[in-house]
Write an enzyme that holds these catalytic residues in place. Structure first.
Site, mmCIF file in Angstrom:
data_model
loop_
_atom_site.group_PDB
_atom_site.id
_atom_site.type_symbol
_atom_site.label_atom_id
_atom_site.label_comp_id
_atom_site.label_asym_id
_atom_site.label_seq_id
_atom_site.Cartn_x
_atom_site.Cartn_y
_atom_site.Cartn_z
ATOM 1 N N ARG A 23 -5.923 10.500 12.530
ATOM 2 C CA ARG A 23 -4.673 10.415 11.754
ATOM 3 C C ARG A 23 -3.912 11.707 12.023
ATOM 4 O O ARG A 23 -4.399 12.809 11.747
ATOM 5 C CB ARG A 23 -4.969 10.268 10.270
ATOM 6 C CG ARG A 23 -3.740 10.559 9.422
ATOM 7 C CD ARG A 23 -3.899 10.152 7.978
ATOM 8 N NE ARG A 23 -3.883 8.707 7.858
ATOM 9 C CZ ARG A 23 -3.699 8.062 6.700
ATOM 10 N NH1 ARG A 23 -3.544 8.744 5.576
ATOM 11 N NH2 ARG A 23 -3.680 6.754 6.654
ATOM 12 N N HIS A 75 0.958 2.526 12.279
ATOM 13 C CA HIS A 75 -0.252 2.448 11.445
ATOM 14 C C HIS A 75 -0.889 1.080 11.706
ATOM 15 O O HIS A 75 -0.871 0.174 10.866
ATOM 16 C CB HIS A 75 0.149 2.595 9.969
ATOM 17 C CG HIS A 75 -0.979 2.951 9.061
ATOM 18 N ND1 HIS A 75 -2.284 3.113 9.490
ATOM 19 C CD2 HIS A 75 -1.014 3.171 7.710
ATOM 20 C CE1 HIS A 75 -3.047 3.432 8.458
ATOM 21 N NE2 HIS A 75 -2.307 3.472 7.376
ATOM 22 N N GLN A 123 -3.535 -0.674 9.409
ATOM 23 C CA GLN A 123 -2.919 -1.137 8.166
ATOM 24 C C GLN A 123 -2.308 -2.524 8.373
ATOM 25 O O GLN A 123 -2.526 -3.446 7.587
ATOM 26 C CB GLN A 123 -1.833 -0.145 7.723
ATOM 27 C CG GLN A 123 -1.143 -0.527 6.439
ATOM 28 C CD GLN A 123 -2.059 -0.411 5.230
ATOM 29 O OE1 GLN A 123 -2.681 0.620 5.027
ATOM 30 N NE2 GLN A 123 -2.149 -1.465 4.438
ATOM 31 N N ASP A 149 6.928 0.474 1.006
ATOM 32 C CA ASP A 149 6.119 1.685 1.247
ATOM 33 C C ASP A 149 6.913 2.851 0.656
ATOM 34 O O ASP A 149 8.099 2.691 0.302
ATOM 35 C CB ASP A 149 5.906 1.841 2.772
ATOM 36 C CG ASP A 149 4.989 3.006 3.142
ATOM 37 O OD1 ASP A 149 4.330 3.582 2.250
ATOM 38 O OD2 ASP A 149 4.953 3.361 4.348
ATOM 39 N N CYS A 188 1.073 -0.650 1.284
ATOM 40 C CA CYS A 188 -0.092 -0.032 1.940
ATOM 41 C C CYS A 188 -0.806 0.940 1.012
ATOM 42 O O CYS A 188 -1.978 1.234 1.203
ATOM 43 C CB CYS A 188 0.339 0.668 3.214
ATOM 44 S SG CYS A 188 1.684 1.842 2.959
ATOM 45 N N ARG A 197 -8.814 -3.297 4.458
ATOM 46 C CA ARG A 197 -8.880 -2.224 5.468
ATOM 47 C C ARG A 197 -10.328 -2.070 5.934
ATOM 48 O O ARG A 197 -10.604 -1.918 7.118
ATOM 49 C CB ARG A 197 -8.384 -0.890 4.875
ATOM 50 C CG ARG A 197 -6.892 -0.819 4.561
ATOM 51 C CD ARG A 197 -6.047 -0.732 5.811
ATOM 52 N NE ARG A 197 -6.415 0.380 6.678
ATOM 53 C CZ ARG A 197 -6.019 1.648 6.502
ATOM 54 N NH1 ARG A 197 -5.209 1.969 5.516
ATOM 55 N NH2 ARG A 197 -6.377 2.590 7.362
HETATM 56 N N1 NVA Z 1 4.481 5.654 5.550
HETATM 57 C C1 NVA Z 1 3.422 6.313 4.832
HETATM 58 C C2 NVA Z 1 2.183 5.493 4.888
HETATM 59 C C3 NVA Z 1 0.997 6.054 4.148
HETATM 60 C C4 NVA Z 1 -0.222 5.216 4.270
HETATM 61 C C5 NVA Z 1 3.202 7.695 5.424
HETATM 62 O O1 NVA Z 1 3.204 7.823 6.649
HETATM 63 O O2 NVA Z 1 3.027 8.642 4.663
HETATM 64 N N1 CP Z 2 -2.771 2.998 3.304
HETATM 65 C C1 CP Z 2 -3.353 4.116 3.724
HETATM 66 O O1 CP Z 2 -3.459 4.401 4.922
HETATM 67 O O2 CP Z 2 -3.844 4.912 2.727
HETATM 68 P P1 CP Z 2 -4.332 6.421 2.889
HETATM 69 O O3 CP Z 2 -3.133 7.229 3.276
HETATM 70 O O4 CP Z 2 -4.875 6.794 1.542
HETATM 71 O O5 CP Z 2 -5.383 6.473 3.950
#
Ligand code: NVA
Ligand code: CP
Length: 314
Positions: free
Chosen positions: A110, A137, A140, A232, A272, A300
């Site tokens: 990540r 993502h 997801q 989101d 998400c 997930r």
């Molecule tokens: N769009 C959000 C998704 C988190 C799971 C981010 O990138 O922070």
């Molecule tokens: N939806 C998701 O990826 O959650 P986290 O950011 O908690 O991993």
């Protein structure tokens, strides 16, 4: 669609487009089997070590990859990246990749820039899985469409409306909708459009599958007749300094009781998570009977187990 034996072993999963339509359905059917009978898969990745690299915070991704690999008989190594040991900064991507491929069997990462993922994948001879970048993502989106499939028989006949920022999650959902031949509508304020390259790839894919990609500034147009409404956070990780400004701009795109009336009565509410309650979605919607947000989060685990199994198995 008939499922033939597929070869995913050793491959990377950086973008939804890394899997064909057939491969996506194969992952979904394995996910269903694993969810129904997890015991049957207990030793399938015996002795396999997954490295989990996090350059951004996480709850779901961390826990589901960690628990998932352990449920399959493998183990995990958590690597929290800091300013000084960030991948590609302390030493080259090439050197990092050439070290790690001798030590672990797969890597989930990540990070911020998508090219951190692609550079690792280019040099490492082990599967690399994208656990979220600024661009995509994909795990997801796989969990999300798997969740929809638990309610709707034919994914190609569904309409998903994403209301909010044209962000990483929207990108992966758009690409997956394109692969599945379904309808995807994104409504966002002007200036917060999705990445143009992703849109053109989605539209290109849609030409082959019959998918419909709608991009609009009109939230009602997106939501009309939708089977699922998705939102989101308005400011993603790394955009915290824009939060106050975005909060004003995105207000007309809040998913609330008035907006959801435009969808089908049995629409699914999806997110998400983490959610900023009463910003992008009101409590009455996220806590309603239409909401499947916790089922999505659980999925997930199941979908990523199927992905890890396919990529890492002997
Ligand atoms: N769009 C959000 C998704 C988190 C799971 C981010 O990138 O922070
Ligand atoms: N939806 C998701 O990826 O959650 P986290 O950011 O908690 O991993």
């Amino acid at each position: 669609m008939p499922i033939t034996k597929l070869q995913l072993k050793g491959r990377d999963f950086l973008s939804v487009l890394d899997f064909s339509t057939e491969e996506i359905y194969k992952i979904f059917s394995l996910t269903k089997a694993m969810k129904k009978n997890p015991k049957a898969y207990r030793k399938k990745l015996d002795g396999k070590m997954m490295m989990l690299i996090f350059e951004k915070p996480s709850l779901r991704t961390h826990v589901t990859f960690d628990v998932g690999i352990k449920q399959l008989g493998g183990d995990s190594l958590f690597y929290a990246s800091s300013e000084k040991n960030r991948i590609g900064v302390r030493e080259s991507f090439y050197d990092v990749a050439k070290n790690l491929e001798r030590m672990v069997n797969g890597i989930m990462i990540r990070t911020f820039a998508h090219n951190v993922c692609t550079q690792l994948a280019e040099h490492a001879n082990i599967p690399i899985i994208n656990g979220l970048t600024d661009l995509e993502h994909p795990c997801q989106a796989m969990a999300d469409y798997f969740t929809i499939s638990e309610f709707k028989k034919d994914l190609s006949k569904t309409k998903l409306a994403f209301v909010g920022d044209g962000n990483n999650v929207a990108h992966s959902l758009m690409l997956l909708a394109a692969r599945l031949g379904s309808t995807f509508a994104l409504a966002m304020p002007k200036g917060y459009e999705p990445n143009a390259d992703i849109v053109s790839k989605a539209k290109e894919t849609a030409k082959k599958t019959g998918a419909k990609i709608i991009i609009t500034n009109d939230a009602i147009e997106a939501v009309i007749n939708a089977d699922a409404i998705y939102t989101d956070v308005w400011a993603s990780m790394g955009q915290e300094s824009e939060s106050a400004e975005r909060k004003k701009i995105f207000q007309p795109y809040q998913v609330n009781a008035k907006l959801v009336k435009n969808a089908k009565s049995d629409y699914l509410f999806m997110h998400c998570l983490p959610a900023h309650r009463n910003d992008e979605v009101t409590d009455d919607v996220i806590d309603s009977k239409n909401s499947v947000v916790f089922q999505e989060a659980e999925n997930r685990l199941h979908v990523q187990k199927a992905i890890m199994f396919e990529l890492l198995r002997d």
